[in-house]
Enzyme design. Sequence first.
Site, short mmCIF file in Angstrom:
data_model
loop_
_atom_site.label_atom_id
_atom_site.label_comp_id
_atom_site.label_asym_id
_atom_site.label_seq_id
_atom_site.Cartn_x
_atom_site.Cartn_y
_atom_site.Cartn_z
N HIS A 220 -72.91 28.44 -20.22
CA HIS A 220 -73.70 28.91 -21.36
C HIS A 220 -73.73 27.96 -22.54
O HIS A 220 -74.43 28.19 -23.51
CB HIS A 220 -73.21 30.28 -21.82
CG HIS A 220 -71.88 30.20 -22.54
ND1 HIS A 220 -70.70 30.05 -21.87
CD2 HIS A 220 -71.57 30.26 -23.85
CE1 HIS A 220 -69.71 30.01 -22.75
NE2 HIS A 220 -70.21 30.13 -23.96
C1 UD1 Z 1 -71.15 32.54 -28.63
C2 UD1 Z 1 -70.08 31.63 -29.24
C3 UD1 Z 1 -69.40 30.84 -28.13
C4 UD1 Z 1 -68.90 31.75 -27.04
C5 UD1 Z 1 -70.05 32.60 -26.54
C6 UD1 Z 1 -69.65 33.55 -25.46
C7 UD1 Z 1 -70.57 30.78 -31.49
C8 UD1 Z 1 -70.98 29.59 -32.24
N1 UD1 Z 1 -70.65 30.67 -30.15
O1 UD1 Z 1 -72.15 31.71 -28.06
O2 UD1 Z 1 -68.31 30.14 -28.69
O3 UD1 Z 1 -68.37 30.97 -25.99
O4 UD1 Z 1 -70.56 33.35 -27.64
O5 UD1 Z 1 -70.77 34.25 -25.00
O6 UD1 Z 1 -70.18 31.77 -32.06
N2 UD1 Z 1 -77.96 36.93 -26.81
C9 UD1 Z 1 -78.43 38.07 -26.20
N3 UD1 Z 1 -77.63 39.18 -26.26
C10 UD1 Z 1 -76.42 39.20 -26.88
C11 UD1 Z 1 -75.96 38.01 -27.50
C12 UD1 Z 1 -76.74 36.90 -27.44
O7 UD1 Z 1 -79.50 38.11 -25.63
O8 UD1 Z 1 -75.76 40.25 -26.88
C13 UD1 Z 1 -78.79 35.71 -26.72
C14 UD1 Z 1 -79.65 35.49 -27.92
O9 UD1 Z 1 -80.87 35.01 -27.46
C15 UD1 Z 1 -78.94 34.39 -28.69
C16 UD1 Z 1 -78.23 33.62 -27.58
O10 UD1 Z 1 -77.94 34.58 -26.58
O11 UD1 Z 1 -79.80 33.64 -29.43
C17 UD1 Z 1 -76.96 32.97 -28.02
O12 UD1 Z 1 -76.09 33.92 -28.67
P1 UD1 Z 1 -75.07 33.45 -29.83
O13 UD1 Z 1 -74.24 34.59 -30.30
O14 UD1 Z 1 -75.83 32.68 -30.85
O15 UD1 Z 1 -74.17 32.39 -29.14
P2 UD1 Z 1 -73.56 32.29 -27.69
O16 UD1 Z 1 -74.29 31.21 -26.96
O17 UD1 Z 1 -73.44 33.62 -27.02
#
Ligand code: UD1
Length: 373
Positions: A220
Amino acid sequence: MKKTIDPPLRLLLVAGARPNFMKIAPLINSIDKANREREAGRRIDYRLIHTGQHYDVNMSRVFFRELRLPRPHANLGVGSGSHAVQTAGIMCAFEPVCLREKPDWVVVVGDVNSTLACTIVASKLRFKVAHIEAGLRSFDRSMPEEINRVVTDRLADLLLTPSSDANANLLREGVPRSKIRLVGNIMIDSLVNHAPLAARSRLPRRLGLKRKEFVYVTLHRPANVDDEQTLRSIAGELSRLATRCPVVFPIHPRTRKMLQRYRIDLKSGQGVFLLDPIGYLDSLWLTQNASFILTDSGGLQEESTYFRTPCLTLRPNTERPITIKLGTNKLTSPASLGADIEAILRGHRPDGKIPRYWDGRTADRILELLRGG
Ligand code: UD1
């Protein structure tokens, strides 16, 4: 003589994203146990704050259920956004909570944006911050988590480290020794508590998996999934691997979005099981029973070391070097992935040892320190 009653110790526990939940759960268990068994000393009152950084059922609620976490006292509902938008949103929503609760300690875990945002707010309001999983460093500031780690550790008052390399990093950065405590890996507390339940996972039967005869894949990180060529080349390796061994690949929402955007045709079937994100217990079962793991997750590097399952980490570096030095982890890259997979399939499998204090008792050690401080 009138007996004086000590006021309770007030803790504000912060969790926001998937990898936080299994680090907060053991602490809540320890608090509940300490309150139940309390003969003398202060009661501990805690409030669990969910920032809402992760919000999908399978990124958040399933973990609350499986880890038996209580319903959060507040959900800040911040959701997704750019780093600035997400971090600022959490800060704005967390400040009134801090002011209302007036905690003795704000406890943050890991390295996600929620960790950083709540640390900044608490420090500016002069509430003490304890950081669980302090001191880890990849020395790679292109990773947002590295910036979160460095700033959080600069501000926190109590730095609770999982391994001695983390102590060395903090000392090198000039953090006073008095703020640093090696307590062990709290995520291993969750693993130890839940491994018996994970043994009952229904996933292996549903997918027809045999122990040590499949590969568990998670990806991811932006560096692996946001760039088209990189993602395409990794998907190619996975398809090749799937002709020799079943590949179980639960897909993070970010990765799914990117596979769709670039129209990369990695389909379920033909040896690949593409799944929605899975819960904690299924993930533990896969980690314990896989032939090997291919990941860019931080947590899986550690969980695989505990289970002595070989792990290829698709990153140029790791903030968890002890999993390479002592454990079963090895770094790999899109270019060397094919050869590294081949080597494991041919039987080059590290032995691996479990690091000190990865023993299931880290939360008790942390609580002892919070009560004393
Ligand atoms: C975050 C953490 C990362 C961790 C990861 C585990 C930061 C900077 N990064 O990254 O360290 O390893 O979580 O998953 O805090 N999204 C959904 N549903 C959700 C959450 C996210 O669809 O419940 C999608 C959204 O499109 C979002 C993308 O995933 O834009 C990324 O989510 P985000 O919380 O920004 O970061 P992660 O890549 O999950």
